[in-house]
Design a protein around this motif. Structure first.
Motif, short mmCIF file in Angstrom:
data_model
loop_
_atom_site.label_atom_id
_atom_site.label_comp_id
_atom_site.label_asym_id
_atom_site.label_seq_id
_atom_site.Cartn_x
_atom_site.Cartn_y
_atom_site.Cartn_z
N ARG A 36 0.84 -1.19 0.00
CA ARG A 36 0.00 0.00 0.00
C ARG A 36 0.88 1.25 0.00
N ARG A 37 0.63 2.15 -0.94
CA ARG A 37 1.43 3.36 -1.02
C ARG A 37 1.32 4.19 0.26
N ALA A 38 0.12 4.23 0.82
CA ALA A 38 -0.09 5.01 2.04
C ALA A 38 0.82 4.53 3.17
N GLU A 39 1.03 3.20 3.24
CA GLU A 39 1.90 2.66 4.29
C GLU A 39 3.35 3.08 4.06
N LEU A 40 3.81 3.04 2.81
CA LEU A 40 5.18 3.46 2.53
C LEU A 40 5.39 4.93 2.87
N LEU A 41 4.42 5.76 2.52
CA LEU A 41 4.53 7.19 2.84
C LEU A 41 4.48 7.41 4.34
N ALA A 42 3.67 6.64 5.03
CA ALA A 42 3.63 6.75 6.49
C ALA A 42 4.96 6.35 7.10
N ALA A 43 5.59 5.31 6.54
CA ALA A 43 6.90 4.89 7.03
C ALA A 43 7.94 5.99 6.80
N ILE A 44 7.89 6.64 5.65
CA ILE A 44 8.81 7.74 5.38
C ILE A 44 8.61 8.83 6.42
N SER A 45 7.36 9.07 6.82
CA SER A 45 7.10 10.11 7.83
C SER A 45 7.77 9.77 9.16
N LEU A 46 7.88 8.47 9.48
CA LEU A 46 8.56 8.07 10.72
C LEU A 46 10.04 8.44 10.66
N ALA A 47 10.65 8.28 9.48
CA ALA A 47 12.05 8.67 9.31
C ALA A 47 12.19 10.18 9.42
N ILE A 48 11.25 10.92 8.84
CA ILE A 48 11.28 12.38 8.95
C ILE A 48 11.20 12.79 10.41
N ASP A 49 10.35 12.12 11.19
CA ASP A 49 10.24 12.41 12.62
C ASP A 49 11.60 12.36 13.31
N LEU A 50 12.35 11.30 13.03
CA LEU A 50 13.66 11.14 13.67
C LEU A 50 14.57 12.32 13.36
N ALA A 275 -6.01 8.13 5.37
CA ALA A 275 -5.26 8.38 4.14
C ALA A 275 -6.19 8.45 2.94
N PRO A 276 -6.10 9.49 2.12
CA PRO A 276 -7.03 9.64 0.99
C PRO A 276 -7.00 8.46 0.02
N ASP A 277 -5.81 7.83 -0.15
CA ASP A 277 -5.69 6.71 -1.09
C ASP A 277 -5.32 5.43 -0.36
N ARG A 278 -5.95 5.24 0.79
CA ARG A 278 -5.54 4.14 1.68
C ARG A 278 -5.69 2.76 1.05
N HIS A 279 -6.51 2.64 0.02
CA HIS A 279 -6.72 1.32 -0.58
C HIS A 279 -5.86 1.10 -1.82
N ARG A 280 -5.10 2.10 -2.21
CA ARG A 280 -4.30 1.96 -3.43
C ARG A 280 -3.07 1.10 -3.17
N THR A 281 -2.89 0.09 -4.00
CA THR A 281 -1.71 -0.76 -3.90
C THR A 281 -0.79 -0.51 -5.08
N LEU A 282 0.47 -0.86 -4.90
CA LEU A 282 1.48 -0.66 -5.93
C LEU A 282 1.85 -1.99 -6.56
N ASP A 283 2.03 -2.01 -7.88
CA ASP A 283 2.56 -3.21 -8.50
C ASP A 283 4.08 -3.23 -8.31
N ALA A 284 4.75 -4.24 -8.83
CA ALA A 284 6.18 -4.40 -8.58
C ALA A 284 6.99 -3.24 -9.13
N ASP A 285 6.67 -2.78 -10.34
CA ASP A 285 7.40 -1.65 -10.91
C ASP A 285 7.20 -0.39 -10.09
N GLU A 286 5.95 -0.14 -9.68
CA GLU A 286 5.66 1.05 -8.88
C GLU A 286 6.36 0.98 -7.52
N THR A 287 6.42 -0.22 -6.96
CA THR A 287 7.11 -0.38 -5.68
C THR A 287 8.59 -0.04 -5.81
N ASP A 288 9.23 -0.56 -6.86
CA ASP A 288 10.64 -0.26 -7.05
C ASP A 288 10.87 1.24 -7.30
#
Length: 548
Positions: A36-50, A275-288
């Motif tokens: 899920r893209r929303a989860e990856l962006l949320a994870a990035i926010s945790l790094a920003i917090d640090l 998250a506005p796009d909480r259900h959007r998933t990424l395929d393998a190319d989008e993930t990379d």
């Protein structure tokens, strides 16, 4: 939390490296699909917090505050989405300026944490900045540096903020966010009273979305520090100066409801539900693609490291192919190489850039970065196998690595390959106690490590073969750059000043400045961060020289 050994003689590595000439792109072959893209962006926010000196989930919690304010102000769904993501990644550009910030104020993370305690304008902000200048220097030197800073404070801070705002927009675009988010981030340091930067716009010239983000970010910090009454007091005090009166009034009026439960709930789950796009998933190319954007974002933390994470990912994946590992493991290794350094954002540039030996406390902090990487990414569903590898890039089979000192059979074949790839790239970098090694020197040292039992011999040979540089040296994909301008771009990507570029190329400083200006114009960029990203895209990151 894993048990960590006390610091040993291992010193922190300044994260700079070269990128391999032939990029391996194993998209579509892994099993970690449907992220899920929303989860990856949320994870990035945790790094920003640090990097902001805040506990993880600061940005997630402030996004909930911002969303609740936006709802009460009647913003439509599109604008609420901009509020959500502008809040979540609003400070992403800060980390691209960590080197410069550390040069001015020492510990960049401590400085950012302290800014939440002042209105960031006028004498209070000036006093805060002056208190950090030369903090660890002898008294006389600190006095000289403080006086010099005060004479040019607005100009220096203005340059940092301008770079932050433009960099935040670029990084937002690379992560696939709506263009409205990037446009909003251009105003993230502006204020209602017009005393902000970089353009000094005021009032309604600033989007309401940014006014909401600014208050939510500060309110969350003061909510944790002193409860809802303290957050309300700060909002009232900064009404019509830092904060929009309308936004401040909404928060003050409904503060109890807006922050209700935020210190007790599962913030990760609650924020993702909004998250506005909480259900959007990424395929393998989008993930990379997304993970490459994360890698570039992390590498900007240190000025000499554009392409570092991509280079490790490329070599690790190619080495895995040479060892005939299953394609699923190739993909996992590639992704682990991209994200293994995310926890570096939790370590001050004062440590990364330090010359000479680290103190025990500094070593212990640096050696936590792989653990922090795991903490950040472990919540992203579908990345479990990638995270398991990514946290072991600094481990060594004789137990001398970190953060856990794993030994022998505790490290899988994939773990050993990533560790060898990391070690190889580090040898090509300047270290605090040695210059960078050329290709043959790095290969000899890698084989010495294998003979000494620190690195796995098969992994070392596979990595060296993958990094053999048989392919011709890559040149710029932009034919408009002259060979001299290509050299200049490489040096800009290393964080060199005009004076340093002039010395390296044996030209006048004015000539170097002219070259830099032409390169910026041809690439349509306006600061070092954007030029570094352009260098990565063109295969011109530092240390791409033929190693044979």
């Amino acid at each position: 939390m894993p048990s960590f050994r006390s610091a040993r003689t291992i010193r922190g590595v300044r994260m700079t490296t070269r990128v391999h000439n032939e990029r391996v792109h194993p998209s579509g072959i892994g099993s970690d699909r449907g992220l899920r893209r929303a989860e990856l962006l949320a994870a990035i926010s945790l790094a920003i917090d640090l990097g902001l000196g805040q506990p993880m989930e600061h940005m997630l919690r402030s996004s909930l505050i911002a969303t609740r304010i936006a709802e009460r102000m009647g913003l439509d769904a599109q604008r609420r989405a901009t509020v959500y993501y502008a809040n979540l990644v609003g400070w992403i550009g800060c980390h691209a300026d960590s080197h410069e910030l550390a040069a001015l104020f020492g510990d960049d993370i401590a400085f950012r944490a302290d800014t939440y305690g002042v209105d960031m304008a006028g004498l209070p902000f000036l006093r805060l900045m002056a208190s950090h200048v030369g903090r660890d220097s002898p008294g006389w030197e600190r006095g000289v540096r403080t006086a010099a800073f005060l004479m040019t404070a607005r100009h220096q801070v203005g340059e940092l903020i301008n770079s932050h705002c433009s960099s935040a927009g670029v990084l937002s675009d690379r992560m696939g966010l709506d263009p409205q988010v990037g446009r909003a981030l251009a105003h993230i340091f502006e204020r209602w009273d017009g005393r902000g930067m970089p353009n000094g716009v005021r009032g309604q010239e600033i989007p309401d979305e940014v006014h909401i983000v600014r208050l939510a970010d500060v309110a969350e910090v003061h909510l944790r520090a002193g409860g809802v009454s303290h957050a309300v007091e700060v909002a009232r005090a900064r009404r019509a100066t830092q904060f929009s009166p309308e936004v401040a009034d909404v928060f003050v009026r409904d503060a109890a409801a807006i922050v209700d439960g935020l210190l007790d709930i599962d913030v990760w789950t609650a924020a993702l539900a909004q998250a506005p796009d909480r259900h959007r998933t990424l395929d393998a190319d989008e993930t990379d693609d997304m993970l490459r954007a994360v890698a570039d974002f992390v590498d900007l933390k240190c000025p000499c490291s554009p392409g570092y994470s991509r280079g490790i990912a490329d070599v690790a994946a190619e080495a895995a192919r040479r060892l005939r590992m299953p394609t699923v493991d190739v993909s996992r290794l590639y992704r682990a190489g991209l994200v293994h350094g995310l926890g570096r954002l939790g370590v001050s540039n004062q440590i990364w850039n330090k010359k000479g030996p680290l103190t025990t406390a500094e070593s212990e902090r640096l050696e936590l970065y792989p653990y922090l990487t795991g903490r950040i990414l472990s919540r992203v569903g579908g990345l479990e196998s990638v995270v398991s590898i990514a946290t072991k890039g600094e481990e060594r089979i004789d137990g001398s690595g970190f953060p856990r000192g794993l030994v022998g059979a505790e490290l899988s074949a994939a773990d050993r390959l990533l560790a060898a790839s990391v070690a190889y790239h580090q040898l090509l970098e300047p270290h605090r106690d040695r210059p960078s090694l050329d290709g043959p020197g790095a290969a000899r040292t890698m084989r010495e490590h294998a003979r000494a039992g620190r690195l796995d011999n098969d992994s070392v040979e596979a990595v060296l073969a993958a990094a053999g540089h048989q392919a011709p040296r890559r040149t710029s994909r932009d034919g408009s750059l002259t060979p001299r301008e290509v050299d200049v771009l490489r040096l800009v990507a290393q964080g060199r000043s005009n004076r340093e570029i002039a010395a390296a190329l044996h030209i006048a400083e004015k000539t170097a400045r002219n070259h830099v200006e032409r390169v910026y114009a041809k690439l349509n960029v306006n600061n070092r961060t954007q030029a570094s990203l352009a260098a990565i895209d063109r295969g011109l990151a530092p240390f791409v020289a033929d190693a044979r």
